[in-house]
Design an enzyme around this catalytic site. Structure first.
Site: not given
Lengths: 476, 138
Positions: A205, A324, A399-400, A402
């Site tokens: 978060l 995701h 999504h990111g 990696g």
């Protein structure tokens, strides 16, 4: 990955020609540098997915693709049930509907800085995080079925959140096709005390500030300006989703044999979409998606309470919530024909371009918001989906960043307390119950998110809107 | 001599490996490698026990199922485990696992494991020892 065997379509798109048993080509959306850095296993897994029955258009890899379980992480593939298409556990993974939800706060960086320490301490106190953490909500078997059927709407009905939140979550906060009956008692039992918990590993978060705007028009539509404070929540379906993944690996392994589907990697086990086993798994995935959406809704509520206690003038509103690891039924035009497809996104985000009816009305003209998380020491990005990405990649983006270094090597390279001290010197506060976890997630253990996001942008999968930087982070 | 349990490298996640003079000892050490990812085993006292029973069509799948059972049962009880006594007969496994309730102050916690996987799943003999291994998703 050896680049020579790939056919270059353009600087950001590479094709694996359909050879042997491949039913469609492989498409890798990435810069040459990222392709060269990819594991050879990505090629193998993209190829394996391309051999599955009923696959349409292409077996797709995102710019951050890396070695996964059956599908590469950062893998996308769509299957047509009318052509014997399958549903595979490898295309969804263990953390069903893991995703990122971002909230606006109505605060600027200057307004939050004097209270930042107190605020992150309060959030750390009220949002359960880390190994074995439990939520305040205790559920009975009947109640867990309500969570799995109702998703974020269940949470809202229980008083967690605001009615307007639902419109900014994919599927309006819950999928209607979830079937709690297809989830084992063991999976449900594991979730009785885990609703509203963050988890561990790469979950977090984060309190962020908008550092740079690239697309003023889209940023205005999203309601974000430079120096605005945002809160991002990254977590998934917790133990229930993990157990669905575990349970259905066994069920689908049997189904693959029963339906004579050749399996080139054990985690690619699957069943025809229209078979009883395929329908059961799809219903279970829906339940997992709703579990994750309920989880992020409860955490949002806990976060709101914490923020309002410390900074009463704040106003936390939903920006958007993306998932995701999913398999969803979507309409896409393939070869000029509108088709109803089962789209698997493993470690990649839905990123629909402008005009799609699934996008909230206020964002429909700019495309679906997409969040690409970096590390706790670098930056993350907000993008919007594109028409090109919708046509070429079923409306998907990475999504990111990696990982670039294994967890084992990361814990040998860094110490958690040193990482926290170094980040503190850069003005980033970390709160955690696991120093070891922080060492594993050290910023240096990840690929350069800027490179990955630029590749997604230049490939046309999604369009950059803003860069955000972390100010404080609760690590799971 | 190499340790009786260890981890090995994998791109995004991590592999776990147990070795033993018997298949049971290899499975027991594999479980120790698993829980060593979640907590420092030396800090865990065997105060409570869990009964485990599982079966699988072959001994490799049995190793994966065994680990996944432990993950699920420890999660329900909110425990970390460090001692494992098991018997395996014809791919049927019965075991007693011991440990205690999770205490973040005491156990030097690491990461939760989402599941044991088929990836690099192998059970084999090496230099007279049994070895059991797989990659786990964290």
């Amino acid at each position: 990955m050896e680049i020579k065997s790939l056919k270059k379509i353009n600087d950001f798109l590479w094709e694996l020609p359909p050879l042997g048993e491949m039913r469609v080509p492989g498409l890798i959306f990435a810069s040459q540098k990222l392709v060269e850095e990819m594991d050879e296993k990505v090629r193998e897994q993209v190829t394996n997915v391309a051999c599955l029955p009923g696959i349409v258009h292409a077996s797709i890899a995102m710019p951050d693709a890396h070695w996964g379980y059956g599908f590469p992480i950062g893998g996308v593939a769509a299957f047509d049930p009318e052509e014997g298409g399958i549903i595979s556990a490898g295309g969804v993974g263990f953390d069903i509907s893991c995703g990122v939800r971002t909230l606006t706060t109505g605060l600027t960086k200057d307004e939050i800085m004097p209270s930042l320490e107190r605020l992150i301490a309060k959030i750390f106190q009220v949002v359960p995080a880390g190994v074995g953490s439990e939520g305040k909500i205790r559920l009975t078997p009947a109640q867990i079925d309500d969570v799995l059927a109702g998703g974020a709407k269940w949470a809202l009905d229980k008083g967690y959140g605001l009615p307007e939140d639902l419109g900014y979550i994919e599927e309006g906060g819950y999928v209607t096709w979830a079937d709690p009956k297809q989830v084992s008692d063991l999976a449900k039992k594991r979730q009785f005390r885990e609703v509203g918990t963050l988890g561990s590993g790469n979950h977090y978060l984060e309190i962020q500030h908008v550092f740079e705007i690239y697309d003023a028009e889209a940023a205005e539509a999203l309601g974000i300006k430079k120096d605005d404070i945002l809160i991002a929540i990254h977590c998934g379906s917790r133990a229930l989703g993990h157990q669905i993944g575990t349970d259905y690996l066994v069920t689908l392994a049997q189904a693959s044999k029963k339906y004579n589907i050749p399996i080139r990697e054990r985690e690619l086990v699957c069943a025809p979409i229209n078979s009883p086993e395929g329908k059961r798994y799809f219903g279970a995935v829906g339940a997992g998606i709703n579990c994750a959406l309920a989880n992020r809704q409860v955490i949002s509520h806990l976060t709101r309470e914490a923020v309002y206690e410390i900074i009463p003038q704040a106003k936390l509103e939903m920006l958007f919530d993306v998932s995701h690891n999913t398999c969803k039924v979507e309409e896409h035009v393939v070869d000029g024909k509108k088709r109803r497809l089962y789209v698997h996104r493993k470690g990649s985000t839905r990123a629909f371009g402008p005009g799609r009816p699934e996008i909230p009305p206020g964002f429909r003209s700019i495309g679906q918001p997409v969040f690409i998380g970096g590390t706790m020491g670098t930056c993350s990005f907000i993008l919007v989906g594109t028409e090109f990405g919708t046509e070429q990649a079923f409306g998907s983006a990475c999504h990111g960043a990696g990982r670039s270094m294994s967890r084992k090597r990361a814990t040998k390279t860094w110490r958690g307390d040193t990482v926290i001290k170094d980040l503190s010197a850069k003005g980033i506060i970390i709160r955690t119950r696991s120093y070891r976890g922080v060492a594993e997630e050290a910023p240096g253990a990840y690929k350069d998110v800027v490179e990955v996001v630029n590749a997604a942008h230049q490939a046309g999968l999604a369009k950059k809107v803003a860069m955000v930087k972390p100010l404080a982070c609760v690590k799971g | 001599m190499k340790p009786w349990y260890e981890t090995f490298e994998h791109g995004a996640d991590i592999g776990i490996r147990g070795k033993g003079r018997t298949l049971e000892e290899a499975f027991s050490n594999g479980a120790k490698a698993l829980f060593a990812l979640m907590a420092d085993l030396s800090t865990i006292e065997p105060q409570k026990e869990i009964q485990v029973e599982c079966t699988a069509p072959d001994r490799e799948t049995l190793f994966m199922v065994w680990l996944n059972q432990l993950i699920a049962l420890a999660d329900i009880e909110k425990m970390v485990l460090s001692e494992f006594n098991l018997t395996i007969r014809n791919n049927n496994l019965t075991a007693v696992a011991r440990g205690e309730s999770i205490d973040p102050q005491k156990h030097d916690l690491g990461v939760e494991v989402k599941g044991a996987t088929f990836t690099m799943l192998r059970v084999f003999r090496e230099a007279g020892y049994f070895v059991a291994q797989c990659v786990v998703d964290v």
